[in-house]
Design a protein around this motif. Structure first.
Motif, PDB file in Angstrom:
ATOM      1  N   TYR B 113      17.828  52.954  10.884  1.00 53.12           N
ATOM      2  CA  TYR B 113      19.115  53.264  10.279  1.00 53.12           C
ATOM      3  C   TYR B 113      19.903  51.971  10.095  1.00 53.12           C
ATOM      4  N   ALA B 114      20.730  51.962   9.068  1.00 48.85           N
ATOM      5  CA  ALA B 114      21.525  50.757   8.812  1.00 48.85           C
ATOM      6  C   ALA B 114      22.462  50.505   9.997  1.00 48.85           C
ATOM      7  N   GLY B 115      22.533  49.279  10.442  1.00 55.41           N
ATOM      8  CA  GLY B 115      23.420  48.922  11.563  1.00 55.41           C
ATOM      9  C   GLY B 115      23.133  49.756  12.799  1.00 55.41           C
ATOM     10  N   ALA B 116      21.839  49.968  13.068  1.00 51.69           N
ATOM     11  CA  ALA B 116      21.446  50.897  14.140  1.00 51.69           C
ATOM     12  C   ALA B 116      21.961  50.466  15.507  1.00 51.69           C
ATOM     13  N   GLU B 117      22.237  49.161  15.669  1.00 51.45           N
ATOM     14  CA  GLU B 117      22.672  48.699  16.985  1.00 51.45           C
ATOM     15  C   GLU B 117      24.061  49.240  17.334  1.00 51.45           C
ATOM     16  N   ARG B 118      24.791  49.751  16.327  1.00 55.17           N
ATOM     17  CA  ARG B 118      26.131  50.281  16.621  1.00 55.17           C
ATOM     18  C   ARG B 118      26.109  51.801  16.843  1.00 55.17           C
ATOM     19  N   LEU B 119      24.931  52.413  16.774  1.00 58.45           N
ATOM     20  CA  LEU B 119      24.862  53.872  16.942  1.00 58.45           C
ATOM     21  C   LEU B 119      24.799  54.238  18.422  1.00 58.45           C
ATOM     22  N   VAL B 120      25.599  55.213  18.806  1.00 55.42           N
ATOM     23  CA  VAL B 120      25.605  55.630  20.216  1.00 55.42           C
ATOM     24  C   VAL B 120      25.546  57.152  20.304  1.00 55.42           C
ATOM     25  N   LYS B 121      25.103  57.644  21.461  1.00 53.84           N
ATOM     26  CA  LYS B 121      25.134  59.086  21.710  1.00 53.84           C
ATOM     27  C   LYS B 121      26.164  59.363  22.801  1.00 53.84           C
ATOM     28  N   LEU B 122      26.797  60.501  22.690  1.00 53.61           N
ATOM     29  CA  LEU B 122      27.855  60.827  23.659  1.00 53.61           C
ATOM     30  C   LEU B 122      27.626  62.196  24.280  1.00 53.61           C
ATOM     31  N   TRP B 123      27.947  62.282  25.550  1.00 61.12           N
ATOM     32  CA  TRP B 123      27.889  63.548  26.257  1.00 61.12           C
ATOM     33  C   TRP B 123      29.146  63.696  27.113  1.00 61.12           C
ATOM     34  N   GLU B 124      29.397  64.917  27.527  1.00 61.69           N
ATOM     35  CA  GLU B 124      30.363  65.084  28.602  1.00 61.69           C
ATOM     36  C   GLU B 124      29.611  64.816  29.893  1.00 61.69           C
ATOM     37  N   ALA B 125      30.339  64.338  30.896  1.00 61.01           N
ATOM     38  CA  ALA B 125      29.684  64.062  32.174  1.00 61.01           C
ATOM     39  C   ALA B 125      30.495  64.708  33.286  1.00 61.01           C
ATOM     40  N   VAL B 126      29.794  65.410  34.167  1.00 64.01           N
ATOM     41  CA  VAL B 126      30.430  65.967  35.362  1.00 64.01           C
ATOM     42  C   VAL B 126      29.661  65.407  36.552  1.00 64.01           C
ATOM     43  N   PRO B 127      30.203  65.505  37.755  1.00 62.65           N
ATOM     44  CA  PRO B 127      29.522  64.871  38.885  1.00 62.65           C
ATOM     45  C   PRO B 127      28.041  65.262  39.017  1.00 62.65           C
ATOM     46  N   GLN B 128      27.699  66.522  38.717  1.00 60.36           N
ATOM     47  CA  GLN B 128      26.300  66.943  38.903  1.00 60.36           C
ATOM     48  C   GLN B 128      25.399  66.577  37.726  1.00 60.36           C
ATOM     49  N   TYR B 129      25.956  66.536  36.535  1.00 62.85           N
ATOM     50  CA  TYR B 129      25.150  66.248  35.343  1.00 62.85           C
ATOM     51  C   TYR B 129      25.823  65.147  34.540  1.00 62.85           C
ATOM     52  N   SER B 130      25.083  64.075  34.319  1.00 56.75           N
ATOM     53  CA  SER B 130      25.706  62.969  33.587  1.00 56.75           C
ATOM     54  C   SER B 130      25.628  63.197  32.084  1.00 56.75           C
ATOM     55  N   ARG B 131      24.757  64.122  31.647  1.00 59.29           N
ATOM     56  CA  ARG B 131      24.656  64.358  30.212  1.00 59.29           C
ATOM     57  C   ARG B 131      24.734  65.844  29.922  1.00 59.29           C
ATOM     58  N   MET B 132      25.930  66.277  29.561  1.00 62.27           N
ATOM     59  CA  MET B 132      26.100  67.686  29.233  1.00 62.27           C
ATOM     60  C   MET B 132      26.637  67.742  27.810  1.00 62.27           C
ATOM     61  N   GLU B 133      26.171  68.706  27.024  1.00 65.03           N
ATOM     62  CA  GLU B 133      26.612  68.762  25.639  1.00 65.03           C
ATOM     63  C   GLU B 133      28.145  68.855  25.577  1.00 65.03           C
ATOM     64  N   LEU B 134      28.699  68.492  24.429  1.00 69.28           N
ATOM     65  CA  LEU B 134      30.153  68.529  24.253  1.00 69.28           C
ATOM     66  C   LEU B 134      30.577  69.931  23.849  1.00 69.28           C
ATOM     67  N   SER B 135      31.793  70.308  24.240  1.00 64.53           N
ATOM     68  CA  SER B 135      32.333  71.554  23.694  1.00 64.53           C
ATOM     69  C   SER B 135      33.078  71.175  22.413  1.00 64.53           C
ATOM     70  N   PRO B 136      33.137  72.091  21.426  1.00 65.70           N
ATOM     71  CA  PRO B 136      33.811  71.733  20.175  1.00 65.70           C
ATOM     72  C   PRO B 136      35.236  71.231  20.394  1.00 65.70           C
ATOM     73  N   ALA B 137      35.947  71.851  21.343  1.00 66.28           N
ATOM     74  CA  ALA B 137      37.330  71.441  21.549  1.00 66.28           C
ATOM     75  C   ALA B 137      37.392  70.012  22.078  1.00 66.28           C
ATOM     76  N   ASN B 138      36.557  69.692  23.057  1.00 69.80           N
ATOM     77  CA  ASN B 138      36.558  68.331  23.585  1.00 69.80           C
ATOM     78  C   ASN B 138      36.077  67.341  22.537  1.00 69.80           C
ATOM     79  N   TYR B 139      35.091  67.753  21.739  1.00 63.63           N
ATOM     80  CA  TYR B 139      34.605  66.875  20.660  1.00 63.63           C
ATOM     81  C   TYR B 139      35.752  66.548  19.715  1.00 63.63           C
TER      82      TYR B 139
END
Lengths: 120, 866
Positions: B113-139
């Protein structure tokens, strides 16, 4: 000495530098620089051999057996012992003749089509 | 100027320079003197440089041609050597290139992808799970407040039924927000991509097709403007993506716009979105992380009920590779290096042995004036030509093998199909070939030859047994043994882990149970009663099929992603031991029809299965798993107990055995099964039963065809997706592990074979070199057994040294792969013992023949040849 015509054919056409070197060696043994000067003189400077091309060609011709290094050297007063003298071999002479015939044949063809002046 | 010419002379081969440099210097000096004027001198030097460049290249070419001719004649005299050397290099280079291709695509290469080094993935994180999908409202809130993100898109996997184009089809759709394509910088092949305008509520539903779907469904025909029906809704096709665009998964079929309703924004616990963003130019990942952490903290203050302890995880898209996949690939890369090392040491031994045979010839050439450089050049040409041929064959085989290894790469990774070799792989192969040819070909040969050019002229090559060569050969043997032991131990440990994983009891029957995907379109079956009618009809007809003893529907099969983790609330009890949404007070959810447990062979421990009475008007009930009971009512009778789960209060009607939900390697977790009729109309969209499971004595094609007919009759628009046995479902889960163990096993077998040949070759050669000495020993009265023991001892010492080093390296490698070992310790003694034993047997068998031959040396003949 007779050489198999087929073998001679397989060596043609000769690179231009090789043909000139063989021609330069046709009448006497010469060292590298002398060959260079002879070629320049005979072609009125139109064909100039570079030093690298000259010695690369000489090495190939030695390998192919067209020339050998001459053992006899000029009188000591005319000699520079760092110089090497080259002599044309019978094979070298035969292949030069074959190349001449090939070139002559080409000129004859061109002449037949009016591309080369008659009688030259 | 003189200096320039001196430099130019270095362009020529050394032999040429030695021969003609003096005369060339003189000619050039004369020419320089004769050249007149600035232009004359310039023209002269231009001629000199041009002449040097062309004639030097020619001189090298002349030599190469000579070398190649010489090589052809010399190699033609030993075809066995040639075939072995090429085969050995082909194996080493092929294996390494294969693994490099995979590793490169998954771990090393920049994403397409163009400028791929600037692409990141995001999740919500809680103490038990560092990668949890986002809720639409939080997104929505994170997106509107983050300044360090240029664009921020979200998507979710949205498989849909496509009807109206031949057979109804289940396709892997992805619902994306308007910034999705612009974030990735992706351009369409045809038409347009989805954009912000498609996000508007009034926008018409549109879809963008993958190249694969466009080809398979529409045969590459013009498709823009056509309408496809997805889950009953018409979508206009507005674009087709290029073949190499597959994000977010390799099997993505089409992209539609994600539509959020008011409900989505009200519930911040409704996590199902994956976040994908592009950093604003000039912002680092760290800056963006800090900023989003602050935004998340502010959201936590504003919405303490739902956002307690909710932070953000952000990683580069490039790094979004599951740890296990990463480990597997590095493990394979290590293994391939072992194979290459063995192949190279083998090649080196071969060349060393051949070098010794050729000593006399090389010595003659030296005596006749060939310089050291000339001989090295000759060896280099020969070895590179051999390695080059090997490399070519290796590359061809890598090209053939790589497409079959695609199963090692998780489908979720944003990498294209690792198929044909490209320029990078070619360069890698050339590099490996070069290293193989030069590093392991010429250097050992020259090292051995140092200072002995003339000694070879003497009859008998005793000089070749000299200490240095002997040491080099011993080192080669030890290295081969070491690399083999490393491979044996790591593949052995992984094999044991695979056996352990495969022998785990999944908690349900895998034999004779068939799973048929029947994904009902949500839009058409919003009403529970309508859905129930469909299930009842299909189940009644399926159960009547000959050979079918049980049939049922479930929302998700075990081992398949889905179902979600839901909070459990028990009236009158305070939640302890965790905070936020993902504490220990959770369980996963499945909606099932009556007969599910009997079909799956899940034992009913107490109470009852669901039946027709468990409908929307009856009291809401649940069947729970044993681990659910252990967690919530450890010492009580669970039957009749009540708890809140899935938006309603439910009563425990039955208890069933545990099943492994998230794969054989994960422990069982609390499960709640709910009756399919007790899904309220229009809610819990994703949890509608869509897998038909049936137990049948024989699950042949006829049965599948019958089931298809039944489904078709019940609803002509209902596609029948994958049909698999449960054994296959479980098998798929261990596929990457099995492929890896299979590959490692193949590497190990290869390396064992290579090492065996290498050891035999080296020892046989060593014995043949010692004929004189052995003959003398025998002549002096040494017993045959003593000679055999002496030769064997030599091999045993080398094997023991190599094996010890191999065990140490193997242990270190196993520590690195520990998380793949599933209950097998990295220091698992039996594995190391077996590996050591195999290598010992290999080494002993490899040296038995040479040892016996040594014992049969005829003293008189051996001494005569000295």
């Amino acid at each position: 000495m007779k050489y198999d015509a087929e073998r001679l054919e397989s060596m043609l056409p000769l690179p231009e530098a090789t043909f000139h070197i063989l021609t330069a060696l046709a009448d006497c043994d010469r060292h590298g620089y002398a060959i260079l000067q002879d070629v320049a003189a005979r072609t009125q400077g139109r064909f100039r051999l570079g030093a690298g091309t000259l010695y690369r060609s000489l090495q190939r011709m030695l390998d192919q057996g067209f020339i050998v290094e001459a053992r006899e050297r000029p009188a000591p007063e005319d000699d520079d012992e760092r110089r090497r003298y080259y002599r044309i071999t019978p094979l070298g002479r035969a292949v030069a003749r074959a190349e001449s015939r090939r070139l002559a044949g080409l000129v004859a063809l061109a002449r037949a089509r009016g591309l080369a002046p008659r009688g030259v | 100027m003189k200096r320039v010419h001196e430099l130019l002379l270095y362009l020529y081969p050394a032999a040429f320079r030695a021969e003609y440099a003096d005369e060339m210097r003189r000619i050039v000096a004369d020419g320089n003197r004769q050249a007149s004027g600035v232009f004359g001198t310039l023209a002269f030097w231009l001629d000199v440089v041009t002449d040097a460049l062309t004639s030097a290249a020619g001189a090298h070419w002349d030599l190469l041609r000579q070398d190649l001719g010489y090589m052809r004649r010399s190699l033609a005299r030993s075809p066995g050597f040639v075939v072995t050397a090429i085969a050995v290099s082909a194996l080493g280079i092929g294996v390494t290139t294969t693994v490099f291709t995979l590793t490169d695509r998954v771990l090393l290469r920049q994403l397409p992808y163009a400028g791929a080094e600037r692409l990141v993935k995001l999740w919500e994180a809680v103490p038990q799970y560092s990668r949890m999908e986002l809720s639409p409202a939080n997104y929505r809130d994170l997106k509107s407040r983050a300044r360090s993100l240029e664009t921020f898109a979200a998507y979710y996997f949205n498989p849909v039924n496509l009807v109206g184009e031949g057979e109804p089809l289940r396709v892997r759709g992805v619902a994306v927000t308007g910034e999705f394509f612009v974030t990735l910088g992706a351009e369409p092949l045809l038409g347009r991509v989805l954009d912000g305008a498609d996000d508007r509520e009034s926008a018409e539903p549109v879809a963008v097709l993958s190249y694969r779907l466009w080809q398979s469904l529409f045969g590459g025909e013009p498709v823009l403007g056509r309408t496809v029906r997805l889950d009953g809704t018409p979508y206009e096709v507005v674009g087709v993506m290029p073949q190499d665009f597959t994000y977010p998964a390799r099997d993505s079929d089409l992209w539609t716009t994600a539509r959020f309703g008011p409900d989505d924004f009200e519930d911040r616990n409704n996590n199902y979105l994956y976040g994908l963003a592009r950093l604003e130019a000039g912002h680092t990942l760290e800056e963006a992380r800090s900023e989003l952490t602050l935004v998340a903290a502010r959201l936590e203050e504003e919405y303490p009920e739902t956002n307690q302890d909710v932070s953000v995880t952000m990683i580069r898209l490039r790094d979004d590779v599951p740890r296990d996949a990463r480990l597997m690939l590095w493990g394979l890369a290590g293994a391939s290096v072992c194979v290459l090392l063995i192949a190279c040491t083998n090649l080196a031994s071969l060349l060393l042995a051949r070098g010794l045979e050729r000593d006399k010839e090389l010595a003659v050439r030296t005596a006749m004036g060939a310089g050291r450089e000339r001989l090295v050049r000759q060896l280099l040409t020969e070895n590179l030509a051999l390695a080059g041929l090997g490399g070519f064959i290796g590359l061809l085989s890598a090209n053939a093998v790589v497409p079959h290894l695609v199963r090692l790469v998780p489908a979720s990774l944003p990498v294209g199909e690792p198929s044909a070799a490209d320029a990078r792989v070619l360069w890698f192969a050339v590099l490996v070939t070069g290293v193989t040819g030069i590093g392991f070909g010429v250097l050992p040969a020259m090292r051995g030859r140092r200072g002995m050019e003339l000694s070879g002229l003497r009859e008998g090559v005793r000089a070749g047994i000299g200490g240095r060569r002997q040491r080099l050969r011993s080192l080669l043997v030890a290295v081969q043994v070491m690399a083999t032991v490393v491979l044996l131990t790591t593949s052995g440990l992984l094999m044991r882990a695979l056996v352990r994983v495969s022998s785990q009891d999944p908690g349900f029957r895998t034999e004779d149970v068939l799973a048929v995907q029947t994904p009902v379109a949500w839009t058409a079956y919003q009403e529970t009663a309508r859905r129930a009618a469909l299930y009842d009809r299909i189940l009644t007809e399926t159960r009547a099929l000959p050979g079918v003893s049980h049939a049922a529907f479930t929302s998700y099969l075990p081992m398949e992603i889905g179902g979600g983790i839901w909070p459990v609330k028990i009236p009158g009890r305070e939640e302890t031991g965790g905070s936020g949404r993902q504490g220990p007070w959770t369980a996963s959810l499945r909606f099932v029809t009556p007969g599910f447990f009997a079909t799956m062979g899940i034992p009913l421990r107490a109470g009852r299965d669901f039946d027709e009475r468990d409908n929307g008007t009856a009291r809401y009930v649940a069947v729970v798993s044993e681990s659910f009971v252990e967690r919530f009512w450890p010492d009580e009778d669970p039957l009749g107990k009540r708890f809140e789960f899935g938006f309603a209060e439910r009563e425990v009607a039955g208890v069933v055995g545990d099943i492994r939900v998230r794969g054989l390697e994960r422990p069982s977790e609390p499960q709640v099964y709910l009756p399919y009729r007790q899904v309220p109309d229009g809610s819990l969209i994703g949890y509608v039963p869509k897998e038909l499971v049936l137990r049948a004595a024989a699950s042949g094609e006829t049965l599948v065809a019958e089931v298809r007919r039944i489904v078709r009759r019940a609803d002509a628009e209902l596609p029948v997706g994958k049909v698999r046995t449960l054994a296959e479902v479980v098998g798929e889960q261990t596929t990457p592990r099995r492929v890896q163990v299979g590959l490692l096993g193949a590497f190990t077998a290869l390396s064992l074979t290579l090492s065996g040949i290498g050891l035999y070759g080296l020892l046989a050669f060593s014995v043949s070199q010692r004929r004189g000495e052995l003959g003398l020993r025998i002549a002096l009265g040494a017993p045959v057994s003593g000679i055999v023991a002496m030769v064997m001892r030599q091999a045993a010492v080398l094997t023991a040294a190599g094996a010890s080093a191999g065990i140490a390296v193997g242990y270190a490698a196993a520590r690195g792969l520990e998380s793949l070992l599933f209950g097998v310790r990295p220091g698992d003694a039996p594995t190391y013992l077996i590996a050591g034993g195999i290598v010992a047997i290999l080494a002993l068998s490899a040296c038995a023949l040479p040892a016996l031959r040594a014992a049969r040396v005829d003293p008189t003949e051996a001494l005569r040849t000295e």
